[in-house]
Design an enzyme around this catalytic site. Structure first.
Site, PDB file in Angstrom:
ATOM      1  N   ASP A 409       3.690  -3.996  -6.888  1.00  0.00           N
ATOM      2  CA  ASP A 409       4.228  -2.836  -7.584  1.00  0.00           C
ATOM      3  C   ASP A 409       3.830  -1.585  -6.825  1.00  0.00           C
ATOM      4  O   ASP A 409       3.054  -1.625  -5.868  1.00  0.00           O
ATOM      5  CB  ASP A 409       3.785  -2.794  -9.049  1.00  0.00           C
ATOM      6  CG  ASP A 409       2.275  -2.624  -9.209  1.00  0.00           C
ATOM      7  OD1 ASP A 409       1.591  -2.353  -8.198  1.00  0.00           O
ATOM      8  OD2 ASP A 409       1.791  -2.778 -10.344  1.00  0.00           O
ATOM      9  N   ASP A 452       8.576  -0.973 -11.883  1.00  0.00           N
ATOM     10  CA  ASP A 452       8.251  -0.934 -10.459  1.00  0.00           C
ATOM     11  C   ASP A 452       7.684  -2.256  -9.971  1.00  0.00           C
ATOM     12  O   ASP A 452       7.025  -2.295  -8.932  1.00  0.00           O
ATOM     13  CB  ASP A 452       7.253   0.194 -10.186  1.00  0.00           C
ATOM     14  CG  ASP A 452       5.907  -0.037 -10.885  1.00  0.00           C
ATOM     15  OD1 ASP A 452       5.922  -0.570 -12.008  1.00  0.00           O
ATOM     16  OD2 ASP A 452       4.860   0.313 -10.307  1.00  0.00           O
TER      17      ASP A 452
END
Length: 563
Positions: A409, A452
């Site tokens: 991420d 994300d």
């Protein structure tokens, strides 16, 4: 009431006229109905044949692509040994027994075309040279793998095609060429097509773009060009060779009238065709014609009798109709007395349902495509990731190879959204996905799970430092600043990678890679951590996490400026 057959009466003339009209109408209706039914049936059968061939073509395309991927994996494995596998090239090939399930033979040629190893007969190694074969020269010219034209194998005498993959050294010089031979008569490749023929006499065939037959019920026609056969090429096949796709009605090579369908493959210039003789396709309608004509005569006779009786009664209400007209004129009756039931609305309703069904089908097709693609970034979504990873685990289990799952991420992504806005955050996600796709190998897959959170699937990783190298490449994609809200923004990422074999489950990989991701974040972010699953083939060598040069915390600076 006495029966009076008087040709001069209106009743008699109306009856004769009714019988004649009914006979004419039923005869025309029968012929038109049979014609329309045959035409509609032809369209339906033609559409079915097109759908059948589309499925067959998609199957063959997928099969060829899977075999090419298998050769590419073998090429990469050979490249990691610098062209010098332990035990020699023949031992290297024989160690991959699973290749026999997909290829009739697999061979390795040197840069001149001399055969160094093959899976069928090691005794002929170094005794034959294929440097002048078209598939060898085409691969050298293209500098990438090709699918050869069909030919008769010099080693086995069988009709085959060859899938090639070149192997280059660090200077870009050709050192080896891998070749996977597919037997065109082997049931594993074309056997499924035989069961797709329509009816008892229908069949499927396949030919190349230059007219060479590569599959046909008549085995004697394989590797023959249709242009060179007696009678030449049929008009339908000539149109297909010129690019036509779809179905037509025309004669076959043997003169049989048939529905002939053509569909081109995506991976190569092959054409799949289907033949369905008209006599068999329309057998029910042909048998129905005499019965339908007799039925029309019987209907006309019954209609004449019924018409005679009806006329006797229907002429009586003329006075009542006159009274209704008079009553409507003087206001004693309303217009409802003229109201009759019509069926026009049934046709409109049917067309309305048809329109709605079309719209629903189009919506379902769009939803099916969107269901596997992340709308924002354009890469795979969670659903597609689950399907792709399940297939990767199955391949790893068969080949006893390793699979790595990278879970990553964007560091401080919430701060990016809070500082620059969600639009800037979306720009970062799109650019990050683009860089991630470019950073991995062509055989790897990437997907966005949510927010994300991204994943990358690496197949066929070696049990050395390769996982660390792959993870390092992912970290490097953030080295170049991102452009968000018109400003350059330095972004970092943290990576957790789980390495194992095909025996572990998807949940095991996700859980362990997530654990590794949190370990990387606890270690200061902008780094990666590796974890080894119990199902990994041999243990992966321990890799020391490299120390990355510090990156300015642009997000913290931006927050400080905002204050």
């Amino acid at each position: 009431m006495p029966f009076n057959l008087n040709p001069a009466t209106l009743k008699f003339r109306l009856t004769v006229l009714l019988i004649g009209l009914v006979l004419l109408a039923t005869s025309l209706l029968t012929f038109v109905s049979l014609y329309l039914a045959e035409r509609q049936m032809r369209d339906v059968i033609g559409s079915q044949q097109v759908a059948l061939l589309s499925s067959a073509a998609a199957y063959i395309d997928a099969d060829l692509e899977a075999r090419q991927t298998l050769l590419k994996t073998l090429r990469e494995e050979l490249g990691r040994t610098d062209g010098k596998p332990s035990g020699g090239m023949q031992t290297f090939l024989e160690a991959h027994a699973g290749l026999r399930d997909e290829f009739f033979n697999v061979l390795v040629l040197d840069s001149s075309g001399a055969m160094l190893a093959n899976m069928n007969d090691r005794r002929i190694n170094d005794k034959v040279n294929f440097g002048k074969r078209a598939y060898f020269t085409d691969t050298v010219a293209a500098r990438e793998g090709v699918i050869s034209r069909p030919f008769k194998s010099a080693l086995s005498g069988k009709p085959v095609i060859l899938l090639t993959e070149p192997v280059y050294d660090a200077d870009g010089k050709l050192i080896f060429m891998l070749g996977g031979a597919i037997d065109l008569q082997r049931p594993r490749f074309f056997g499924q097509l035989a069961s797709l023929g329509s009816g008892a006499t229908g069949y499927l065939f396949m030919l190349t773009g230059d007219g060479t037959v590569i599959h046909h019920p008549d085995k004697g026609r394989i590797l023959q060009r249709v242009q060179d056969e007696p009678g030449g090429v049929t008009p339908a096949t000539r149109a297909a060779l010129d690019g036509f796709e779809g179905w037509v009605e025309g004669p076959t090579k043997s003169g049989v009238r048939a529905l002939i369908t053509y569909k081109r493959l995506r991976k190569t210039d092959w054409i799949v065709g289907a033949v369905y003789p008209v006599a068999e396709a329309f057998t029910p309608l042909i048998r129905m014609r005499p019965t339908a004509l007799l039925a029309s005569v019987a209907v006309a006779a019954l209609a004449g009798l019924a018409g005679w009786l009806a006329i006797l009664r229907l002429l009586r209400p003329l006075g009542a109709l006159r009274r209704h007209v008079a009553g409507n004129a003087d206001g004693s009756e309303n217009i409802d007395v003229f109201n009759v039931r019509r069926r026009d609305e049934f046709g409109e309703l049917s067309r309305a349902f048809f329109t709605l069904s079309q719209q629903r089908r189009e919506a379902e097709v769009k939803l099916e495509a969107q269901a596997r693609t992340d709308i924002l970034t354009g890469i795979d979504n969670r659903r597609m990731f689950e399907e792709t990873f399940a297939a990767a685990l199955a391949r790893a289990a068969r080949a006893n190879s390793s699979v790595a799952l990278a879970y990553l991420d964007i560091d401080h992504f919430k701060a990016i959204n809070d500082t620059y806005g969600h639009k800037a955050g979306d720009q970062v996600l799109v650019e990050f996905a683009k860089r991630l796709r470019a950073a991995v190998r062509s055989t790897d897959s990437v997907a966005r799970l949510a927010g994300d959170e991204f994943v990358a699937i690496f197949e066929g990783v070696s049990n050395d430092a390769e996982p660390a190298i792959l993870a390092g490449k992912i970290l490097d994609i953030a080295r170049t600043p991102f452009l968000a809200a018109g400003k350059p923004l330095q972004v970092t990422t943290s990576v957790g990678m789980a390495i194992g074999g095909g025996g572990a489950s998807m949940e095991d990989y996700l859980a362990l890679s997530d654990e590794a991701l949190y370990a990387a974040k606890d270690g200061g972010r902008n780094r990666f951590a590796l974890r080894l699953l119990d199902s990994a083939p041999p243990p992966v060598a321990r890799v020391r996490v490299p120390v990355r040069p510090p990156i300015p915390d642009a997000i913290t600076d931006a927050l400080r400026d905002a204050e």
